[in-house]
Write a protein that holds these residues in place. Structure first.
Motif, PDB file in Angstrom:
ATOM      1  N   ARG A 256       0.828  -1.197   0.000  1.00 43.87           N
ATOM      2  CA  ARG A 256       0.000   0.000   0.000  1.00 43.87           C
ATOM      3  C   ARG A 256       0.867   1.254   0.000  1.00 43.87           C
ATOM      4  O   ARG A 256       1.750   1.425   0.844  1.00 43.87           O
ATOM      5  N   GLU A 257       0.599   2.163  -0.935  1.00 45.76           N
ATOM      6  CA  GLU A 257       1.421   3.360  -1.117  1.00 45.76           C
ATOM      7  C   GLU A 257       1.504   4.198   0.157  1.00 45.76           C
ATOM      8  O   GLU A 257       2.585   4.616   0.574  1.00 45.76           O
ATOM      9  N   TRP A 258       0.359   4.443   0.807  1.00 47.40           N
ATOM     10  CA  TRP A 258       0.379   5.331   1.963  1.00 47.40           C
ATOM     11  C   TRP A 258       1.025   4.682   3.184  1.00 47.40           C
ATOM     12  O   TRP A 258       1.622   5.365   4.014  1.00 47.40           O
ATOM     13  N   CYS A 259       0.945   3.381   3.294  1.00 44.31           N
ATOM     14  CA  CYS A 259       1.663   2.690   4.383  1.00 44.31           C
ATOM     15  C   CYS A 259       3.161   2.892   4.202  1.00 44.31           C
ATOM     16  O   CYS A 259       3.895   3.168   5.166  1.00 44.31           O
ATOM     17  N   ILE A 263       5.850   5.012   6.743  1.00 45.64           N
ATOM     18  CA  ILE A 263       7.088   4.440   7.289  1.00 45.64           C
ATOM     19  C   ILE A 263       8.286   5.326   6.938  1.00 45.64           C
ATOM     20  O   ILE A 263       9.122   5.645   7.797  1.00 45.64           O
ATOM     21  N   ILE A 264       8.377   5.733   5.682  1.00 48.01           N
ATOM     22  CA  ILE A 264       9.498   6.570   5.247  1.00 48.01           C
ATOM     23  C   ILE A 264       9.497   7.896   5.995  1.00 48.01           C
ATOM     24  O   ILE A 264      10.538   8.396   6.420  1.00 48.01           O
ATOM     25  N   GLU A 265       8.324   8.484   6.179  1.00 52.16           N
ATOM     26  CA  GLU A 265       8.230   9.754   6.906  1.00 52.16           C
ATOM     27  C   GLU A 265       8.658   9.566   8.364  1.00 52.16           C
ATOM     28  O   GLU A 265       9.357  10.406   8.934  1.00 52.16           O
ATOM     29  N   ASN A 270      12.865  10.420  12.418  1.00 42.78           N
ATOM     30  CA  ASN A 270      13.409   9.697  13.580  1.00 42.78           C
ATOM     31  C   ASN A 270      12.406   9.567  14.713  1.00 42.78           C
ATOM     32  O   ASN A 270      12.756   9.706  15.895  1.00 42.78           O
ATOM     33  N   VAL A 271      11.142   9.309  14.393  1.00 47.68           N
ATOM     34  CA  VAL A 271      10.156   9.155  15.453  1.00 47.68           C
ATOM     35  C   VAL A 271      10.239   7.732  16.005  1.00 47.68           C
ATOM     36  O   VAL A 271      10.622   6.796  15.301  1.00 47.68           O
ATOM     37  N   GLY A 286       8.351  -7.756   1.282  1.00 44.50           N
ATOM     38  CA  GLY A 286       8.510  -6.987   2.511  1.00 44.50           C
ATOM     39  C   GLY A 286       9.157  -5.643   2.232  1.00 44.50           C
ATOM     40  O   GLY A 286      10.152  -5.552   1.511  1.00 44.50           O
ATOM     41  N   PHE A 287       8.601  -4.580   2.825  1.00 43.34           N
ATOM     42  CA  PHE A 287       9.123  -3.234   2.604  1.00 43.34           C
ATOM     43  C   PHE A 287      10.454  -3.092   3.346  1.00 43.34           C
ATOM     44  O   PHE A 287      10.516  -3.287   4.567  1.00 43.34           O
ATOM     45  N   PRO A 288      11.551  -2.769   2.640  1.00 45.69           N
ATOM     46  CA  PRO A 288      12.877  -2.812   3.271  1.00 45.69           C
ATOM     47  C   PRO A 288      13.087  -1.812   4.400  1.00 45.69           C
ATOM     48  O   PRO A 288      13.942  -2.022   5.246  1.00 45.69           O
TER      49      PRO A 288
END
Length: 407
Positions: A256-259, A263-265, A270-271, A286-288
């Motif tokens: 999913r694009e927004w997921c 994650i990237i945001e 650094n949250v 799996g998203f790296p």
């Protein structure tokens, strides 16, 4: 290389004190659990090798029937956890001892909330006998056995420590009078989930419900929390930057694009982030960028609140670690070269994309960027990979940087 001031060595930053009457057998078990939790590896690398100091006050002094006194001024911040049971209340000297701690913390908090007393009530009558002004944690009203209640106590306290250090950090960055309104603000949790899995929606709903039942946390649940009239994408990404995140990793999450954007945001800012593994069948790719953070097996049984509690508690640990890191490196940040940056978790390839751009310099040595991160040092193979991609980026753990280590 950074300088370590004499005051840094003489005064610990944050200390926990656990107070209980020596006849209270459960008190020792609770104190031992707190010692193991806050001094384990999870906190060792943030606080400087030994975890958060946990000091017991149950043994009485010779020729006296109370323990050694506690001076809140012996550390930058402190939390005193008083286990209030019948044994304590039946001894007037112990009641006076705890009341004296209440007076000391109140006196030390004229300009903030750096030293707090947290009474833990084991029955309502005992709490009334001590008659403290501080709000108590009500062990006596919680469900479950003693192990489950101990886990809840540690989690509840972790959340309160997050509030304490958040206020302390705000005072370091902008000294002012104590601000109760800011202290009372809830820690925000962003629930990142895929709506293309029934599991994802149900699990996120169950976590949200559990959050609101317990710690007084605040959750952001996507469309349900976006005010009418505002742009979806702007609100979503802005909320990620000010929240701690639970990424609910179900089968369709990585697709999913927004997921992926969330994650990237979260990594870019650094949250604090915890991945809740709820794979039912498989994740095709799996998203790296979901690595380099704690992963907790949650499963997909929405009725299993014990697993949800573990996920929330682990996220609170990450939030507390983040505040500990930022508070303790606040002075160091002022000493850094222009191209040196502090980051709260071990560097990874995505960390390279988040380095602020600076002016172009002709001196090669001056253009080297240094990323300083919590100990221990990165493994050789990880460091080689980052060096292959960005040879001008130097990686140093905080201990290495303080010691002036070079490669």
């Amino acid at each position: 290389m950074g300088e370590v001031r004499a005051t840094d060595l003489a005064k610990p930053f944050f200390v926990l004190y656990v107070v209980w009457h020596p006849s209270f057998e459960l008190g020792e078990k609770i104190a031992d659990a707190m010692m193991q939790h806050f001094r384990r590896d999870l906190y060792k690398n943030i606080v400087g090798g030994a975890g958060i100091p946990v000091v017991f006050r149950n043994a009485c002094m010779p020729d006296n029937d109370i323990p050694i006194s506690i001076n809140p001024e012996d550390s930058e911040a402190s939390a005193i956890i008083a286990l209030v049971d019948d044994n304590l209340c039946e001894s007037q000297s112990w009641v006076d001892y705890v009341k004296g701690l209440s007076e000391k913390t109140e006196e030390s908090n004229k300009n903030g909330f750096n030293n707090l007393l947290f009474p833990v009530s084991f029955n309502k009558e005992a709490l009334h006998k001590v008659n403290l002004s501080e709000q108590a944690l009500r062990w006596d009203s919680w469900k479950g056995d003693n192990n489950e209640k101990t886990m809840r106590l540690i989690s509840e306290l972790t959340y309160e420590f997050c509030r304490m250090l958040r206020h302390h950090l705000a005072q370091l960055e902008n000294p002012s009078n104590k601000n109760l309104e800011n202290y009372l603000k809830k820690v925000q949790i962003f629930l990142s989930h895929s709506k293309h899995d029934i599991d994802g929606i149900e699990i996120a709903t169950s976590i949200r419900k559990r959050i609101h039942e317990g710690h007084g946390l605040s959750s952001f649940f996507d469309v349900n929390d976006i005010p009418a009239g505002l742009r979806f994408d702007e609100v979503l990404l802005a909320q990620v930057r000010i929240s701690a995140m639970i990424a609910i990793h179900t089968d369709s999450y990585s697709s999913r694009e927004w997921c992926r954007k969330e994650i990237i945001e979260a990594k870019a800012w650094n949250v604090p982030l915890v991945v809740a593994n709820s794979i039912n069948n498989m994740d095709e790719r799996g998203f790296p960028y979901m690595g380099n953070v704690p992963v907790v097996r949650l499963g997909y049984d929405v009725a299993d609140v014990s697993r949800i509690d573990i996920v929330i508690s682990r996220l609170l640990d990450e939030v507390l670690k983040d505040f500990l890191w930022r508070c303790q490196t606040h002075e160091i940040r002022k000493q850094l070269p222009s191209r040196a940056f502090l980051i709260p978790r071990p560097p990874e390839l995505i960390s390279l994309s988040c380095i602020p751009e600076g002016p172009e310099l002709t001196d090669t040595a001056s253009t080297e960027t240094i990323l300083i991160y919590p100990d221990p040092p990165l493994s050789t193979e990880e460091e080689r990979l980052i060096n292959r991609v960005s040879p001008n980026v130097q990686l140093r753990s905080l201990a290495e940087w303080k010691a002036g280590a070079t490669r």
